[in-house]
Design a protein around this motif. Sequence first.
Motif, PDB file in Angstrom:
ATOM      1  N   ILE A  78      -0.938 -10.878  -2.391  1.00  0.00           N
ATOM      2  CA  ILE A  78      -1.284  -9.551  -2.960  1.00  0.00           C
ATOM      3  C   ILE A  78      -2.378  -9.481  -4.015  1.00  0.00           C
ATOM      4  O   ILE A  78      -1.704  -9.832  -5.079  1.00  0.00           O
ATOM      5  CB  ILE A  78      -0.145  -8.789  -3.113  1.00  0.00           C
ATOM      6  CG1 ILE A  78       0.738  -8.796  -1.772  1.00  0.00           C
ATOM      7  CG2 ILE A  78      -0.361  -7.410  -3.335  1.00  0.00           C
ATOM      8  CD1 ILE A  78       2.151  -8.208  -1.965  1.00  0.00           C
ATOM      9  N   GLY A  79      -3.449  -9.101  -3.803  1.00  0.00           N
ATOM     10  CA  GLY A  79      -4.404  -9.177  -4.938  1.00  0.00           C
ATOM     11  C   GLY A  79      -4.045  -8.158  -5.963  1.00  0.00           C
ATOM     12  O   GLY A  79      -3.468  -7.105  -5.701  1.00  0.00           O
ATOM     13  N   PRO A  80      -4.597  -8.291  -7.110  1.00  0.00           N
ATOM     14  CA  PRO A  80      -4.651  -7.167  -8.261  1.00  0.00           C
ATOM     15  C   PRO A  80      -4.757  -5.848  -8.009  1.00  0.00           C
ATOM     16  O   PRO A  80      -5.826  -5.525  -7.199  1.00  0.00           O
ATOM     17  CB  PRO A  80      -5.483  -7.804  -9.511  1.00  0.00           C
ATOM     18  CG  PRO A  80      -6.608  -8.545  -8.488  1.00  0.00           C
ATOM     19  CD  PRO A  80      -6.006  -9.300  -7.431  1.00  0.00           C
ATOM     20  N   ASN A  81      -3.961  -4.887  -8.388  1.00  0.00           N
ATOM     21  CA  ASN A  81      -3.901  -3.505  -8.322  1.00  0.00           C
ATOM     22  C   ASN A  81      -3.924  -2.917  -6.900  1.00  0.00           C
ATOM     23  O   ASN A  81      -4.338  -1.870  -6.495  1.00  0.00           O
ATOM     24  CB  ASN A  81      -5.208  -3.088  -9.101  1.00  0.00           C
ATOM     25  CG  ASN A  81      -5.169  -3.261 -10.574  1.00  0.00           C
ATOM     26  OD1 ASN A  81      -5.829  -4.032 -11.093  1.00  0.00           O
ATOM     27  ND2 ASN A  81      -4.158  -2.519 -11.279  1.00  0.00           N
ATOM     28  N   ALA A  82      -3.529  -3.969  -5.885  1.00  0.00           N
ATOM     29  CA  ALA A  82      -3.384  -3.462  -4.487  1.00  0.00           C
ATOM     30  C   ALA A  82      -2.266  -2.241  -4.811  1.00  0.00           C
ATOM     31  O   ALA A  82      -1.309  -2.436  -5.375  1.00  0.00           O
ATOM     32  CB  ALA A  82      -2.713  -4.653  -3.565  1.00  0.00           C
ATOM     33  N   THR A  83      -2.724  -1.295  -3.708  1.00  0.00           N
ATOM     34  CA  THR A  83      -1.641  -0.022  -3.960  1.00  0.00           C
ATOM     35  C   THR A  83      -0.836   0.186  -2.575  1.00  0.00           C
ATOM     36  O   THR A  83      -1.638   0.117  -1.224  1.00  0.00           O
ATOM     37  CB  THR A  83      -2.477   1.337  -4.333  1.00  0.00           C
ATOM     38  OG1 THR A  83      -2.918   1.011  -5.483  1.00  0.00           O
ATOM     39  CG2 THR A  83      -1.657   2.287  -4.200  1.00  0.00           C
ATOM     40  N   PHE A  84       0.240   0.446  -2.516  1.00  0.00           N
ATOM     41  CA  PHE A  84       1.368   0.680  -1.553  1.00  0.00           C
ATOM     42  C   PHE A  84       1.729   1.993  -1.536  1.00  0.00           C
ATOM     43  O   PHE A  84       1.677   2.713  -2.750  1.00  0.00           O
ATOM     44  CB  PHE A  84       2.313  -0.346  -1.238  1.00  0.00           C
ATOM     45  CG  PHE A  84       1.993  -1.620  -1.166  1.00  0.00           C
ATOM     46  CD1 PHE A  84       1.804  -2.187   0.217  1.00  0.00           C
ATOM     47  CD2 PHE A  84       1.667  -2.548  -2.244  1.00  0.00           C
ATOM     48  CE1 PHE A  84       1.263  -3.643   0.323  1.00  0.00           C
ATOM     49  CE2 PHE A  84       1.346  -3.917  -2.099  1.00  0.00           C
ATOM     50  CZ  PHE A  84       0.984  -4.194  -0.952  1.00  0.00           C
ATOM     51  N   THR A  85       2.056   2.689  -0.284  1.00  0.00           N
ATOM     52  CA  THR A  85       2.640   3.944  -0.331  1.00  0.00           C
ATOM     53  C   THR A  85       3.889   4.000   0.749  1.00  0.00           C
ATOM     54  O   THR A  85       3.883   2.921   1.586  1.00  0.00           O
ATOM     55  CB  THR A  85       1.797   5.121   0.022  1.00  0.00           C
ATOM     56  OG1 THR A  85       0.969   4.832   1.268  1.00  0.00           O
ATOM     57  CG2 THR A  85       0.548   5.260  -1.056  1.00  0.00           C
ATOM     58  N   ASN A  86       4.790   4.651   0.476  1.00  0.00           N
ATOM     59  CA  ASN A  86       5.698   4.633   1.490  1.00  0.00           C
ATOM     60  C   ASN A  86       6.303   6.139   1.931  1.00  0.00           C
ATOM     61  O   ASN A  86       7.387   6.187   2.673  1.00  0.00           O
ATOM     62  CB  ASN A  86       6.914   4.167   0.836  1.00  0.00           C
ATOM     63  CG  ASN A  86       7.635   4.646  -0.214  1.00  0.00           C
ATOM     64  OD1 ASN A  86       7.130   5.689  -0.731  1.00  0.00           O
ATOM     65  ND2 ASN A  86       8.791   3.892  -0.797  1.00  0.00           N
ATOM     66  N   ASP A  87       5.450   7.041   1.602  1.00  0.00           N
ATOM     67  CA  ASP A  87       5.786   8.501   2.213  1.00  0.00           C
ATOM     68  C   ASP A  87       4.611   9.072   2.609  1.00  0.00           C
ATOM     69  O   ASP A  87       3.559   9.267   1.692  1.00  0.00           O
ATOM     70  CB  ASP A  87       6.622   9.100   1.054  1.00  0.00           C
ATOM     71  CG  ASP A  87       7.160  10.408   1.504  1.00  0.00           C
ATOM     72  OD1 ASP A  87       6.767  11.066   2.488  1.00  0.00           O
ATOM     73  OD2 ASP A  87       7.780  11.208   0.805  1.00  0.00           O
ATOM     74  N   LYS A  88       4.374   9.645   3.786  1.00  0.00           N
ATOM     75  CA  LYS A  88       3.099  10.318   4.301  1.00  0.00           C
ATOM     76  C   LYS A  88       2.931  11.578   3.759  1.00  0.00           C
ATOM     77  O   LYS A  88       1.849  12.187   3.678  1.00  0.00           O
ATOM     78  CB  LYS A  88       3.227  10.151   5.857  1.00  0.00           C
ATOM     79  CG  LYS A  88       2.982   8.969   6.467  1.00  0.00           C
ATOM     80  CD  LYS A  88       2.768   9.021   7.986  1.00  0.00           C
ATOM     81  CE  LYS A  88       2.475   7.807   8.702  1.00  0.00           C
ATOM     82  NZ  LYS A  88       2.417   7.992  10.110  1.00  0.00           N
TER      83      LYS A  88
END
Length: 202
Positions: A78-88
């Motif tokens: 997982i590269g630097p500052n990769a962003t995940f979300t979990n709520d649409k």
Amino acid sequence: MDSFFQHPQAVVDDVVSIGKGTRVWAFVHVLSGAVIGEDCNICDYCFIEGKVRIGNRVTVKCGVWLWDGLLVEDDVHIGPNATFTNDKRPRSRSYPPEFLQTLLREGCSLGANCTILPGLKIGCWAMVAAGAVVTHDVPDHALVIGNPARFAGWVCRCGEKLTSPSESRLVCRCGLAYEQLAVNTVREISSAAHQIQQDKSK
């Protein structure tokens, strides 16, 4: 003595499972309930919520926040500052009964500053380019780029882009070969070196 390394300026809450040989660096916060496998590298300024599950030999570069619902299999990068979300459909102080699960399959790589929408699957050994915004599932061994992310070719487990000497066969200069079974499906087949070794043993 702990079986993992924790930097003095990292915060690891109680009731956290961290495997042998894993390194947790400065300004990381791991919440209670999180599970991190063996030989992982969690770099500076990362945040890991309590329902996150991380496999073995995973690299999480600086500035990554892993939210509830994220499942990470072995050998993921997982590269630097990769962003995940979990709520649409997020609203302040409004929480769904259960957060959507995002699955990062074995060996996939996520480039710096990419964004992964919730409820998606990134396939085995797939590669997400830096800055890409992923809005749909990514097949095994696929390379996706851009915003929104789009298919840009197939990649080997070694990371190199595959070439196609025939309609259904894909090869890598490392020696591994793949068979294209459908428009969005490839399958690894025996490498040339492995096949030679098999032939000699007959």
